[in-house]
Design a protein around this motif. Structure first.
Motif, mmCIF file in Angstrom:
data_model
loop_
_atom_site.group_PDB
_atom_site.id
_atom_site.type_symbol
_atom_site.label_atom_id
_atom_site.label_comp_id
_atom_site.label_asym_id
_atom_site.label_seq_id
_atom_site.Cartn_x
_atom_site.Cartn_y
_atom_site.Cartn_z
ATOM 1 N N THR A 118 34.971 -12.133 -60.122
ATOM 2 C CA THR A 118 35.879 -13.231 -59.788
ATOM 3 C C THR A 118 36.338 -13.047 -58.349
ATOM 4 O OG1 THR A 118 36.646 -13.499 -62.066
ATOM 5 C CG2 THR A 118 38.068 -14.358 -60.323
ATOM 6 N N HIS A 119 36.219 -14.095 -57.570
ATOM 7 C CA HIS A 119 36.600 -14.046 -56.161
ATOM 8 C C HIS A 119 37.708 -15.059 -55.898
ATOM 9 C CE1 HIS A 119 32.990 -11.682 -54.818
ATOM 10 N NE2 HIS A 119 32.524 -12.182 -55.950
ATOM 11 N N LYS A 120 38.718 -14.630 -55.172
ATOM 12 C CA LYS A 120 39.834 -15.507 -54.814
ATOM 13 C C LYS A 120 39.822 -15.773 -53.315
ATOM 14 C CE LYS A 120 42.752 -13.796 -58.587
ATOM 15 N NZ LYS A 120 44.059 -13.169 -58.946
ATOM 16 N N ALA A 121 40.133 -17.016 -52.952
ATOM 17 C CA ALA A 121 40.110 -17.412 -51.550
ATOM 18 C C ALA A 121 41.406 -17.015 -50.854
ATOM 19 C CB ALA A 121 39.900 -18.911 -51.428
ATOM 20 N N MET A 122 41.272 -16.388 -49.696
ATOM 21 C CA MET A 122 42.409 -16.103 -48.835
ATOM 22 C C MET A 122 42.213 -16.898 -47.553
ATOM 23 S SD MET A 122 43.864 -12.474 -47.354
ATOM 24 C CE MET A 122 42.520 -12.259 -46.168
ATOM 25 N N VAL A 123 43.167 -17.768 -47.242
ATOM 26 C CA VAL A 123 43.034 -18.713 -46.140
ATOM 27 C C VAL A 123 43.926 -18.311 -44.977
ATOM 28 C CG1 VAL A 123 43.491 -21.084 -45.428
ATOM 29 C CG2 VAL A 123 42.370 -20.638 -47.616
ATOM 30 N N GLU A 124 43.341 -18.297 -43.789
ATOM 31 C CA GLU A 124 44.095 -18.187 -42.547
ATOM 32 C C GLU A 124 43.819 -19.470 -41.776
ATOM 33 O OE1 GLU A 124 44.289 -15.579 -38.398
ATOM 34 O OE2 GLU A 124 42.882 -15.016 -39.989
ATOM 35 N N ALA A 125 44.720 -20.435 -41.875
ATOM 36 C CA ALA A 125 44.492 -21.755 -41.304
ATOM 37 C C ALA A 125 44.645 -21.736 -39.788
ATOM 38 C CB ALA A 125 45.453 -22.767 -41.909
ATOM 39 N N PRO A 126 43.806 -22.464 -39.067
ATOM 40 C CA PRO A 126 44.003 -22.599 -37.619
ATOM 41 C C PRO A 126 45.352 -23.243 -37.323
ATOM 42 C CG PRO A 126 41.818 -23.361 -38.277
ATOM 43 C CD PRO A 126 42.592 -23.154 -39.537
ATOM 44 N N ALA A 127 45.929 -22.937 -36.176
ATOM 45 C CA ALA A 127 47.223 -23.494 -35.803
ATOM 46 C C ALA A 127 47.171 -25.019 -35.771
ATOM 47 C CB ALA A 127 47.644 -22.950 -34.445
ATOM 48 N N SER A 128 48.230 -25.639 -36.249
ATOM 49 C CA SER A 128 48.386 -27.105 -36.254
ATOM 50 C C SER A 128 47.411 -27.796 -37.193
ATOM 51 C CB SER A 128 48.236 -27.685 -34.838
ATOM 52 O OG SER A 128 49.185 -27.111 -33.963
ATOM 53 N N TYR A 183 40.773 -25.708 -29.019
ATOM 54 C CA TYR A 183 40.364 -25.062 -30.258
ATOM 55 C C TYR A 183 41.432 -24.081 -30.734
ATOM 56 C CZ TYR A 183 35.524 -26.747 -30.145
ATOM 57 O OH TYR A 183 34.391 -27.529 -30.167
ATOM 58 N N THR A 184 41.620 -24.047 -32.046
ATOM 59 C CA THR A 184 42.410 -23.002 -32.683
ATOM 60 C C THR A 184 41.548 -22.356 -33.751
ATOM 61 O OG1 THR A 184 43.400 -24.607 -34.226
ATOM 62 C CG2 THR A 184 44.634 -24.084 -32.217
ATOM 63 N N PHE A 185 41.912 -21.157 -34.154
ATOM 64 C CA PHE A 185 41.004 -20.352 -34.969
ATOM 65 C C PHE A 185 41.664 -19.866 -36.259
ATOM 66 C CE2 PHE A 185 40.101 -19.810 -30.450
ATOM 67 C CZ PHE A 185 38.799 -20.299 -30.402
ATOM 68 N N GLY A 186 40.827 -19.641 -37.251
ATOM 69 C CA GLY A 186 41.287 -19.117 -38.528
ATOM 70 C C GLY A 186 40.136 -18.443 -39.248
ATOM 71 N N SER A 187 40.283 -18.312 -40.557
ATOM 72 C CA SER A 187 39.218 -17.680 -41.342
ATOM 73 C C SER A 187 39.383 -18.031 -42.809
ATOM 74 C CB SER A 187 39.239 -16.156 -41.172
ATOM 75 O OG SER A 187 40.447 -15.621 -41.694
ATOM 76 N N LEU A 188 38.313 -17.856 -43.551
ATOM 77 C CA LEU A 188 38.321 -17.978 -45.010
ATOM 78 C C LEU A 188 37.662 -16.729 -45.568
ATOM 79 C CD1 LEU A 188 38.500 -19.314 -47.796
ATOM 80 C CD2 LEU A 188 36.370 -20.541 -47.250
ATOM 81 N N THR A 189 38.376 -16.032 -46.428
ATOM 82 C CA THR A 189 37.868 -14.777 -46.991
ATOM 83 C C THR A 189 37.889 -14.855 -48.509
ATOM 84 O OG1 THR A 189 38.821 -13.590 -45.107
ATOM 85 C CG2 THR A 189 38.127 -12.268 -47.013
ATOM 86 N N TRP A 190 36.753 -14.509 -49.110
ATOM 87 C CA TRP A 190 36.673 -14.396 -50.569
ATOM 88 C C TRP A 190 36.842 -12.927 -50.952
ATOM 89 C CZ3 TRP A 190 37.047 -18.489 -53.602
ATOM 90 C CH2 TRP A 190 36.646 -19.729 -53.121
ATOM 91 N N LEU A 191 37.825 -12.648 -51.795
ATOM 92 C CA LEU A 191 38.139 -11.285 -52.224
ATOM 93 C C LEU A 191 37.912 -11.140 -53.713
ATOM 94 C CD1 LEU A 191 41.539 -10.941 -50.318
ATOM 95 C CD2 LEU A 191 39.360 -9.944 -49.616
ATOM 96 N N ASP A 192 37.227 -10.065 -54.124
ATOM 97 C CA ASP A 192 37.101 -9.795 -55.550
ATOM 98 C C ASP A 192 38.041 -8.656 -55.928
ATOM 99 O OD1 ASP A 192 35.913 -7.474 -54.664
ATOM 100 O OD2 ASP A 192 33.916 -7.919 -55.447
ATOM 101 N N ASP A 193 37.953 -8.205 -57.170
ATOM 102 C CA ASP A 193 38.852 -7.139 -57.630
ATOM 103 C C ASP A 193 38.254 -5.762 -57.374
ATOM 104 O OD1 ASP A 193 36.803 -7.335 -59.442
ATOM 105 O OD2 ASP A 193 38.070 -7.532 -61.220
ATOM 106 N N ARG A 194 37.212 -5.706 -56.544
ATOM 107 C CA ARG A 194 36.595 -4.428 -56.207
ATOM 108 C C ARG A 194 36.820 -4.164 -54.712
ATOM 109 N NH1 ARG A 194 33.537 -6.826 -60.156
ATOM 110 N NH2 ARG A 194 32.953 -5.528 -61.947
#
Length: 290
Positions: free
Chosen positions: A211-221, A257-268
């Motif tokens: 199971t993977h959960k999304a962790m979001v770092e949204a770009p500014a604005s 441009y502004t920057f961010g990321s999307l990370t999928w995290l599992d329980d491992r």
């Protein structure tokens, strides 16, 4: 060399010692850093494809030259590092496509240095590196062999866009404008006016049940949401899951441009991160390539 006046007047007989320059190696060196000569994004021709993809060691690399060896710097030194990691992944996973190997390299890269601080980009002035400096970031071979999830691409999708670059027509113009819909391990949206939705598909190459959960770092604005925000794999085999990422502009401006990321995290231990670059616009003909 300029000597501060305060030092000169602090003593009636000031003494200055000048020592020869020396190289510093080992634990004292702040690394990795993005070299000043490293090429930066965005891509002028295709801004909807985030560039660069990755960075690797390329400064003062001991390389063979003729019948001897020499310390050299440049992309010609960084490229062999990435090629070697790609070969390593292919040897462990012979059935993986080039897109899967690229995804594994990009999504497992290290965004911090060995002290846990954000990687810096050299320049004037020096700054914290962003995706236009290092793409996914600094290559991490050990993690790349076991990414957990990968973003694969059907070769036909590459062919379609390649043909459009050779002889664009009306249909191609529309396709090239939507390059951000390619299943790349990154997202670049150069023309966000109000709202844009981008789809991506991840393929499970880790444990059968995960199971993977999304962790979001949204770009500014920008407001950024992921649906679904949790993806679960329950069966064996190479399973894939599709999700959508929606970007909404929080202010109507002709911005940079502004920057961010999307990370999928599992329980491992898997952390599958893609870089994101978004530019809000009011009128599309205004260029921004810095």
């Amino acid at each position: 060399m300029t000597i501060p006046r305060a030092f000169v007047f602090a003593d009636s007989s000031p003494v200055v010692k000048i020592s020869p320059a020396k190289s510093v190696v080992g634990d004292w060196v702040l690394s990795p850093r993005v070299a000043v000569f490293s090429r930066r994004g965005p891509s002028v021709a295709f801004p909807a494809v985030l560039k660069p993809d990755i960075v690797a060691p390329g400064v003062s690399i001991l390389a063979a030259k003729g019948d001897s060896y020499q310390f050299m710097s440049g992309t010609s030194m960084a490229c062999p590092h990435v090629s070697a990691v790609a070969a390593l992944i292919k040897s462990v996973h012979p059935g993986w496509s080039p897109a899967m190997i690229k995804s594994a390299i990009v999504t497992t890269a290290s965004v911090t240095d060995r002290f846990g601080m954000p990687i810096q980009a050299e320049g004037v002035p020096r700054k914290v590196a962003d995706p236009f400096d290092f793409g996914g970031s600094h290559i991490n071979p050990e993690r790349a062999v076991d990414p957990g999830l990968v973003y694969d691409i059907n070769p036909k999708e590459y062919t379609k866009f390649f043909n459009c670059t050779l002889s664009p027509d009306q249909d191609c113009t529309q396709d090239i404008g939507k390059l951000y819909l390619l299943n790349l391990p990154s997202i670049a949206v150069p023309d966000l006016k109000d709202s844009i939705t981008v789809w991506r598909t991840v393929t499970n190459v880790g444990p059968v049940k995960a199971t993977h959960k999304a962790m979001v770092e949204a770009p500014a604005s920008v407001t950024m949401s992921v649906d679904p925000s949790v993806i679960t794999f329950k069966k064996g085999g190479r399973q894939a899951k599709t999700f959508k990422v929606t970007f909404k502009a929080r202010q109507r401006v002709q911005g940079g441009y502004t920057f961010g990321s999307l990370t999928w995290l599992d329980d491992r231990t898997h952390s599958v991160r893609i870089p994101i670059a978004v530019r809000t616009v009011i009128q599309e003909f205004i260029a921004d390539t810095s």
